[in-house]
Write a protein that holds these residues in place. Structure first.
Motif, PDB file in Angstrom:
ATOM      1  N   LEU A 280       2.261   3.377  13.227  1.00 54.27           N
ATOM      2  CA  LEU A 280       1.893   4.354  12.205  1.00 54.27           C
ATOM      3  C   LEU A 280       2.620   5.684  12.389  1.00 54.27           C
ATOM      4  O   LEU A 280       2.855   6.406  11.418  1.00 54.27           O
ATOM      5  CB  LEU A 280       0.384   4.567  12.179  1.00 54.27           C
ATOM      6  N   ALA A 281       3.004   6.006  13.628  1.00 54.71           N
ATOM      7  CA  ALA A 281       3.744   7.242  13.913  1.00 54.71           C
ATOM      8  C   ALA A 281       5.250   7.067  13.737  1.00 54.71           C
ATOM      9  O   ALA A 281       6.009   8.021  13.945  1.00 54.71           O
ATOM     10  CB  ALA A 281       3.430   7.715  15.331  1.00 54.71           C
TER      11      ALA A 281
ATOM     12  N   PRO B 245       0.014 -11.301  19.896  1.00 53.69           N
ATOM     13  CA  PRO B 245       0.014  -9.832  19.839  1.00 53.69           C
ATOM     14  C   PRO B 245       0.950  -9.228  20.883  1.00 53.69           C
ATOM     15  O   PRO B 245       1.031  -9.707  22.016  1.00 53.69           O
ATOM     16  CB  PRO B 245      -1.443  -9.458  20.133  1.00 53.69           C
ATOM     17  N   THR B 246       1.633  -8.170  20.491  1.00 52.07           N
ATOM     18  CA  THR B 246       2.505  -7.458  21.413  1.00 52.07           C
ATOM     19  C   THR B 246       1.671  -6.654  22.405  1.00 52.07           C
ATOM     20  O   THR B 246       0.570  -6.210  22.084  1.00 52.07           O
ATOM     21  CB  THR B 246       3.473  -6.525  20.667  1.00 52.07           C
ATOM     22  N   THR B 247       2.212  -6.480  23.597  1.00 48.57           N
ATOM     23  CA  THR B 247       1.595  -5.610  24.595  1.00 48.57           C
ATOM     24  C   THR B 247       2.491  -4.400  24.867  1.00 48.57           C
ATOM     25  O   THR B 247       2.168  -3.574  25.703  1.00 48.57           O
ATOM     26  CB  THR B 247       1.361  -6.376  25.918  1.00 48.57           C
ATOM     27  N   GLU B 248       3.608  -4.311  24.140  1.00 48.56           N
ATOM     28  CA  GLU B 248       4.595  -3.254  24.379  1.00 48.56           C
ATOM     29  C   GLU B 248       4.280  -1.956  23.635  1.00 48.56           C
ATOM     30  O   GLU B 248       4.778  -0.896  23.994  1.00 48.56           O
ATOM     31  CB  GLU B 248       5.986  -3.748  23.999  1.00 48.56           C
ATOM     32  N   PHE B 249       3.465  -2.042  22.588  1.00 45.32           N
ATOM     33  CA  PHE B 249       3.112  -0.863  21.806  1.00 45.32           C
ATOM     34  C   PHE B 249       1.861  -1.178  21.007  1.00 45.32           C
ATOM     35  O   PHE B 249       1.424  -2.333  20.950  1.00 45.32           O
ATOM     36  CB  PHE B 249       4.266  -0.428  20.884  1.00 45.32           C
ATOM     37  N   GLY B 250       1.303  -0.144  20.390  1.00 46.86           N
ATOM     38  CA  GLY B 250       0.077  -0.328  19.615  1.00 46.86           C
ATOM     39  C   GLY B 250       0.249   0.089  18.169  1.00 46.86           C
ATOM     40  O   GLY B 250       1.306   0.589  17.765  1.00 46.86           O
ATOM     41  N   ILE B 251      -0.800  -0.088  17.417  1.00 42.54           N
ATOM     42  CA  ILE B 251      -0.759   0.242  15.995  1.00 42.54           C
ATOM     43  C   ILE B 251      -0.484   1.728  15.778  1.00 42.54           C
ATOM     44  O   ILE B 251       0.201   2.106  14.813  1.00 42.54           O
ATOM     45  CB  ILE B 251      -2.064  -0.210  15.290  1.00 42.54           C
ATOM     46  N   ASP B 252      -0.952   2.597  16.686  1.00 42.77           N
ATOM     47  CA  ASP B 252      -0.688   4.033  16.551  1.00 42.77           C
ATOM     48  C   ASP B 252       0.808   4.331  16.659  1.00 42.77           C
ATOM     49  O   ASP B 252       1.309   5.231  15.979  1.00 42.77           O
ATOM     50  CB  ASP B 252      -1.463   4.838  17.596  1.00 42.77           C
ATOM     51  N   ASP B 253       1.523   3.581  17.510  1.00 38.39           N
ATOM     52  CA  ASP B 253       2.974   3.748  17.619  1.00 38.39           C
ATOM     53  C   ASP B 253       3.660   3.383  16.304  1.00 38.39           C
ATOM     54  O   ASP B 253       4.598   4.051  15.871  1.00 38.39           O
ATOM     55  CB  ASP B 253       3.533   2.875  18.754  1.00 38.39           C
TER      56      ASP B 253
ATOM     57  N   LEU C 269       0.845  -1.196   0.000  1.00 38.12           N
ATOM     58  CA  LEU C 269       0.000   0.000   0.000  1.00 38.12           C
ATOM     59  C   LEU C 269       0.881   1.247   0.000  1.00 38.12           C
ATOM     60  O   LEU C 269       1.991   1.209   0.539  1.00 38.12           O
ATOM     61  CB  LEU C 269      -0.866   0.032   1.264  1.00 38.12           C
ATOM     62  N   PRO C 270       0.418   2.360  -0.544  1.00 38.46           N
ATOM     63  CA  PRO C 270       1.214   3.578  -0.446  1.00 38.46           C
ATOM     64  C   PRO C 270       1.257   4.127   0.983  1.00 38.46           C
ATOM     65  O   PRO C 270       2.210   4.788   1.370  1.00 38.46           O
ATOM     66  CB  PRO C 270       0.525   4.556  -1.397  1.00 38.46           C
ATOM     67  N   ASP C 271       0.211   3.818   1.775  1.00 42.88           N
ATOM     68  CA  ASP C 271       0.116   4.284   3.163  1.00 42.88           C
ATOM     69  C   ASP C 271      -0.783   3.297   3.914  1.00 42.88           C
ATOM     70  O   ASP C 271      -1.859   2.937   3.418  1.00 42.88           O
ATOM     71  CB  ASP C 271      -0.485   5.688   3.186  1.00 42.88           C
ATOM     72  N   ILE C 272      -0.354   2.876   5.082  1.00 48.52           N
ATOM     73  CA  ILE C 272      -1.110   1.886   5.853  1.00 48.52           C
ATOM     74  C   ILE C 272      -2.314   2.509   6.569  1.00 48.52           C
ATOM     75  O   ILE C 272      -3.371   1.885   6.671  1.00 48.52           O
ATOM     76  CB  ILE C 272      -0.196   1.168   6.869  1.00 48.52           C
ATOM     77  N   ALA C 273      -2.166   3.724   7.057  1.00 46.93           N
ATOM     78  CA  ALA C 273      -3.202   4.338   7.900  1.00 46.93           C
ATOM     79  C   ALA C 273      -4.607   4.286   7.292  1.00 46.93           C
ATOM     80  O   ALA C 273      -5.560   3.941   7.998  1.00 46.93           O
ATOM     81  CB  ALA C 273      -2.821   5.769   8.263  1.00 46.93           C
ATOM     82  N   PRO C 274      -4.809   4.592   6.015  1.00 40.96           N
ATOM     83  CA  PRO C 274      -6.169   4.537   5.463  1.00 40.96           C
ATOM     84  C   PRO C 274      -6.766   3.125   5.425  1.00 40.96           C
ATOM     85  O   PRO C 274      -7.984   2.975   5.344  1.00 40.96           O
ATOM     86  CB  PRO C 274      -6.012   5.089   4.043  1.00 40.96           C
ATOM     87  N   ALA C 275      -5.924   2.097   5.481  1.00 41.88           N
ATOM     88  CA  ALA C 275      -6.418   0.711   5.441  1.00 41.88           C
ATOM     89  C   ALA C 275      -6.843   0.198   6.809  1.00 41.88           C
ATOM     90  O   ALA C 275      -7.592  -0.783   6.903  1.00 41.88           O
ATOM     91  CB  ALA C 275      -5.348  -0.213   4.864  1.00 41.88           C
TER      92      ALA C 275
END
Length: 172
Positions: free
Chosen positions: A157-158, A147-155, A22-28
């Motif tokens: 994507l940032a 699944p990891t508990t150390e960080f999330g998808i927002d981390d 994908l060109p960018d993951i966030a929209p998906a």
């Protein structure tokens, strides 16, 4: 037409995931996580190949979303030529060297082989030999489904998570 005989199938443990470029993951994320109910497993940036990845668990399968981070990314040219879509299918195998040998006996050569890390050793068959799909074969010592508990998808994507020796690590 090439005639193939049995040889690789006994090496395959399972299909691990399908990857989308994908060109960018966030929209998906809304489609896969909100509408389809995927669970975030892990992800991060790999500056060596210019990729950001997000691994998701869907009912009965795993999905990897890939996006370029910079012009040097291995995805940049493919996205420009073909647009977003299927990038590869990953198979876990019991023995990468034996898998490569079995492909060689079939008259197929592998590319992109990297066996330098014990927790992720990989090779690929070119799409020109596999009816248009890049096939990845991996031998691993790690559990890639918890699944990891150390960080999330927002981390991810940032850009706050980096892959180090095939392990995602939150930047301090």
């Amino acid at each position: 037409m090439r005639t193939l005989v049995s040889g690789v199938a006994p090496r395959i443990q399972r299909v691990d995931h399908v990857a989308l470029a994908l060109p960018d993951i966030a929209p998906a994320v809304p489609l896969f996580c909100d509408a389809l109910g995927a669970t975030f497993i892990a992800g991060g940036d790999n500056p060596l190949n210019g990729l950001r990845t997000v691994h998701l668990q869907l009912p009965g399968m795993k999905l990897e979303l890939l996006a370029p981070i910079g012009e040097h990314s291995i995805l940049t040219r493919g996205l420009a030529e073909r647009g977003p879509g299927l990038h590869h299918i990953t198979f876990f195998v019991d023995d990468l060297a034996a898998t490569i040998d079995a492909w060689s006996q079939q008259g197929l050569s592998t590319v992109g082989t990297n066996d330098s890390q014990p927790n992720w050793q990989e090779t690929f068959l070119r799409p020109t030999d596999t009816f248009g799909a890049l096939l990845q074969f991996v031998q691993t010592t790690r559990d890639w489904s918890t699944p990891t508990t150390e960080f999330g998808i927002d981390d991810v994507l940032a850009g706050r998570v980096q892959w180090r020796d095939h392990v995602p690590c939150l930047d301090p």
